[in-house]
Design a protein around this motif. Structure first.
Motif, PDB file in Angstrom:
ATOM      1  N   ALA A  98      48.124  35.839   5.975  1.00  0.00           N
ATOM      2  CA  ALA A  98      49.439  36.358   6.337  1.00  0.00           C
ATOM      3  C   ALA A  98      50.450  35.229   6.536  1.00  0.00           C
ATOM      4  CB  ALA A  98      49.337  37.200   7.605  1.00  0.00           C
ATOM      5  N   ARG A  99      49.980  34.067   6.981  1.00  0.00           N
ATOM      6  CA  ARG A  99      50.859  32.915   7.216  1.00  0.00           C
ATOM      7  C   ARG A  99      50.739  31.864   6.113  1.00  0.00           C
ATOM      8  NH1 ARG A  99      49.649  30.925  13.069  1.00  0.00           N
ATOM      9  NH2 ARG A  99      51.316  29.499  12.528  1.00  0.00           N
ATOM     10  N   ASN A 100      49.990  32.193   5.032  1.00  0.00           N
ATOM     11  CA  ASN A 100      49.746  31.261   3.934  1.00  0.00           C
ATOM     12  C   ASN A 100      49.152  29.950   4.459  1.00  0.00           C
ATOM     13  OD1 ASN A 100      49.647  30.398   1.283  1.00  0.00           O
ATOM     14  ND2 ASN A 100      51.738  29.599   1.317  1.00  0.00           N
ATOM     15  N   MET A 101      48.206  30.080   5.370  1.00  0.00           N
ATOM     16  CA  MET A 101      47.586  28.918   6.010  1.00  0.00           C
ATOM     17  C   MET A 101      46.136  28.794   5.560  1.00  0.00           C
ATOM     18  SD  MET A 101      47.039  28.115  10.054  1.00  0.00           S
ATOM     19  CE  MET A 101      48.752  28.315  10.413  1.00  0.00           C
ATOM     20  N   ARG A 102      45.805  27.665   4.941  1.00  0.00           N
ATOM     21  CA  ARG A 102      44.434  27.367   4.503  1.00  0.00           C
ATOM     22  C   ARG A 102      44.188  25.897   4.818  1.00  0.00           C
ATOM     23  NH1 ARG A 102      42.596  31.432   1.674  1.00  0.00           N
ATOM     24  NH2 ARG A 102      40.964  30.347   0.553  1.00  0.00           N
ATOM     25  N   ARG A 103      43.685  25.614   6.008  1.00  0.00           N
ATOM     26  CA  ARG A 103      43.514  24.240   6.466  1.00  0.00           C
ATOM     27  C   ARG A 103      42.057  23.911   6.735  1.00  0.00           C
ATOM     28  NH1 ARG A 103      48.423  24.095  10.809  1.00  0.00           N
ATOM     29  NH2 ARG A 103      50.094  24.367   9.293  1.00  0.00           N
ATOM     30  N   ILE A 121      30.700  11.017  12.412  1.00  0.00           N
ATOM     31  CA  ILE A 121      30.439   9.799  13.187  1.00  0.00           C
ATOM     32  C   ILE A 121      29.686   8.834  12.292  1.00  0.00           C
ATOM     33  CG2 ILE A 121      29.244   8.825  15.175  1.00  0.00           C
ATOM     34  CD1 ILE A 121      29.812  11.448  16.610  1.00  0.00           C
ATOM     35  N   ARG A 122      30.194   7.628  12.188  1.00  0.00           N
ATOM     36  CA  ARG A 122      29.597   6.582  11.357  1.00  0.00           C
ATOM     37  C   ARG A 122      29.420   5.336  12.217  1.00  0.00           C
ATOM     38  NH1 ARG A 122      28.758  10.094   7.686  1.00  0.00           N
ATOM     39  NH2 ARG A 122      30.423  10.669   6.302  1.00  0.00           N
ATOM     40  N   SER A 123      28.377   4.577  11.947  1.00  0.00           N
ATOM     41  CA  SER A 123      28.201   3.306  12.647  1.00  0.00           C
ATOM     42  C   SER A 123      28.763   2.194  11.766  1.00  0.00           C
ATOM     43  CB  SER A 123      26.726   3.056  12.956  1.00  0.00           C
ATOM     44  OG  SER A 123      25.984   3.051  11.762  1.00  0.00           O
ATOM     45  N   ASP A 124      29.268   1.153  12.415  1.00  0.00           N
ATOM     46  CA  ASP A 124      29.809   0.028  11.645  1.00  0.00           C
ATOM     47  C   ASP A 124      28.872  -1.174  11.748  1.00  0.00           C
ATOM     48  OD1 ASP A 124      30.267  -1.008  14.155  1.00  0.00           O
ATOM     49  OD2 ASP A 124      32.448  -0.956  14.016  1.00  0.00           O
ATOM     50  N   LEU A 125      29.248  -2.260  11.138  1.00  0.00           N
ATOM     51  CA  LEU A 125      28.403  -3.458  11.101  1.00  0.00           C
ATOM     52  C   LEU A 125      28.315  -4.191  12.431  1.00  0.00           C
ATOM     53  CD1 LEU A 125      29.585  -4.862   7.666  1.00  0.00           C
ATOM     54  CD2 LEU A 125      27.463  -3.672   8.176  1.00  0.00           C
ATOM     55  N   PHE A 126      29.178  -3.861  13.372  1.00  0.00           N
ATOM     56  CA  PHE A 126      29.243  -4.581  14.635  1.00  0.00           C
ATOM     57  C   PHE A 126      28.578  -3.832  15.781  1.00  0.00           C
ATOM     58  CE2 PHE A 126      32.972  -5.661  12.047  1.00  0.00           C
ATOM     59  CZ  PHE A 126      32.660  -6.977  11.783  1.00  0.00           C
ATOM     60  N   GLY A 127      27.846  -2.764  15.475  1.00  0.00           N
ATOM     61  CA  GLY A 127      27.132  -2.019  16.500  1.00  0.00           C
ATOM     62  C   GLY A 127      27.965  -0.977  17.214  1.00  0.00           C
ATOM     63  N   LYS A 128      29.153  -0.732  16.734  1.00  0.00           N
ATOM     64  CA  LYS A 128      30.013   0.285  17.328  1.00  0.00           C
ATOM     65  C   LYS A 128      29.952   1.541  16.487  1.00  0.00           C
ATOM     66  CE  LYS A 128      33.142  -2.958  19.483  1.00  0.00           C
ATOM     67  NZ  LYS A 128      34.517  -3.344  19.686  1.00  0.00           N
ATOM     68  N   ALA A 129      30.455   2.632  17.033  1.00  0.00           N
ATOM     69  CA  ALA A 129      30.488   3.903  16.311  1.00  0.00           C
ATOM     70  C   ALA A 129      31.937   4.287  16.062  1.00  0.00           C
ATOM     71  CB  ALA A 129      29.793   4.984  17.123  1.00  0.00           C
ATOM     72  N   SER A 130      32.170   4.870  14.907  1.00  0.00           N
ATOM     73  CA  SER A 130      33.516   5.309  14.539  1.00  0.00           C
ATOM     74  C   SER A 130      33.523   6.812  14.334  1.00  0.00           C
ATOM     75  CB  SER A 130      33.977   4.633  13.251  1.00  0.00           C
ATOM     76  OG  SER A 130      34.060   3.253  13.417  1.00  0.00           O
ATOM     77  N   LEU A 131      34.567   7.451  14.810  1.00  0.00           N
ATOM     78  CA  LEU A 131      34.792   8.865  14.563  1.00  0.00           C
ATOM     79  C   LEU A 131      35.823   8.944  13.449  1.00  0.00           C
ATOM     80  CD1 LEU A 131      34.533  11.869  15.175  1.00  0.00           C
ATOM     81  CD2 LEU A 131      36.226  11.571  16.986  1.00  0.00           C
ATOM     82  N   VAL A 132      35.398   9.436  12.293  1.00  0.00           N
ATOM     83  CA  VAL A 132      36.273   9.556  11.133  1.00  0.00           C
ATOM     84  C   VAL A 132      36.772  10.995  11.087  1.00  0.00           C
ATOM     85  CG1 VAL A 132      36.456   9.306   8.637  1.00  0.00           C
ATOM     86  CG2 VAL A 132      34.911   7.818   9.928  1.00  0.00           C
ATOM     87  N   ARG A 133      38.093  11.156  11.165  1.00  0.00           N
ATOM     88  CA  ARG A 133      38.712  12.475  11.156  1.00  0.00           C
ATOM     89  C   ARG A 133      39.509  12.640   9.874  1.00  0.00           C
ATOM     90  NH1 ARG A 133      41.836  11.975  16.775  1.00  0.00           N
ATOM     91  NH2 ARG A 133      42.999  13.650  15.830  1.00  0.00           N
ATOM     92  N   GLU A 134      39.329  13.772   9.210  1.00  0.00           N
ATOM     93  CA  GLU A 134      40.071  14.075   7.989  1.00  0.00           C
ATOM     94  C   GLU A 134      40.593  15.497   8.107  1.00  0.00           C
ATOM     95  OE1 GLU A 134      39.410  14.434   3.164  1.00  0.00           O
ATOM     96  OE2 GLU A 134      37.759  13.775   4.427  1.00  0.00           O
ATOM     97  N   TRP A 135      41.862  15.708   7.767  1.00  0.00           N
ATOM     98  CA  TRP A 135      42.439  17.033   7.872  1.00  0.00           C
ATOM     99  C   TRP A 135      43.502  17.226   6.806  1.00  0.00           C
ATOM    100  CZ3 TRP A 135      43.623  12.957  10.960  1.00  0.00           C
ATOM    101  CH2 TRP A 135      44.958  12.579  11.053  1.00  0.00           C
ATOM    102  N   GLY A 136      43.781  18.495   6.533  1.00  0.00           N
ATOM    103  CA  GLY A 136      44.816  18.818   5.559  1.00  0.00           C
ATOM    104  C   GLY A 136      44.665  20.226   5.043  1.00  0.00           C
ATOM    105  N   ARG A 137      45.390  20.511   3.995  1.00  0.00           N
ATOM    106  CA  ARG A 137      45.339  21.822   3.352  1.00  0.00           C
ATOM    107  C   ARG A 137      44.119  21.858   2.429  1.00  0.00           C
ATOM    108  NH1 ARG A 137      48.666  26.121   2.758  1.00  0.00           N
ATOM    109  NH2 ARG A 137      48.616  27.213   0.762  1.00  0.00           N
TER     110      ARG A 137
END
Length: 86
Positions: A23-28, A34-50
């Motif tokens: 009804a609102r032409n919304m398709r999101r 969660i990914r680990s990096d080379l330095f022992g830390k963790a990264s939260l990768v967020r992706e969004w869009g239509r």
């Protein structure tokens, strides 16, 4: 002791949410991983869009995987309140 690959994880490392309202032409979509990096830390990768488009990406670095999982769960609850579903 071996861990079966059929066992579910206690905390998700990947979430894919959708919000569709014709009804609102919304398709999101909203994807979090969660990914680990080379330095022992963790990264939260967020992706969004239509749905069907490339979308935007944001990477948040956290000191450990536990903090990244907490951030993921907090964002998932906020998105569910806005109408996103799994």
């Amino acid at each position: 002791m071996t861990v079966s690959s059929d066992q579910f994880e206690a905390f998700p490392l990947l979430l894919h949410l959708r919000r569709i309202d014709p009804a609102r032409n919304m398709r999101r979509y909203y994807r979090m991983a969660i990914r680990s990096d080379l330095f022992g830390k963790a990264s939260l990768v967020r992706e969004w869009g239509r749905i069907g488009s490339r979308g935007q990406v944001l990477v948040e670095t956290h000191s450990d995987e536990g903090q990244a999982v907490n951030a993921l769960m907090k964002l998932a609850r906020a998105k569910q309140r806005k109408g996103y579903t799994f």
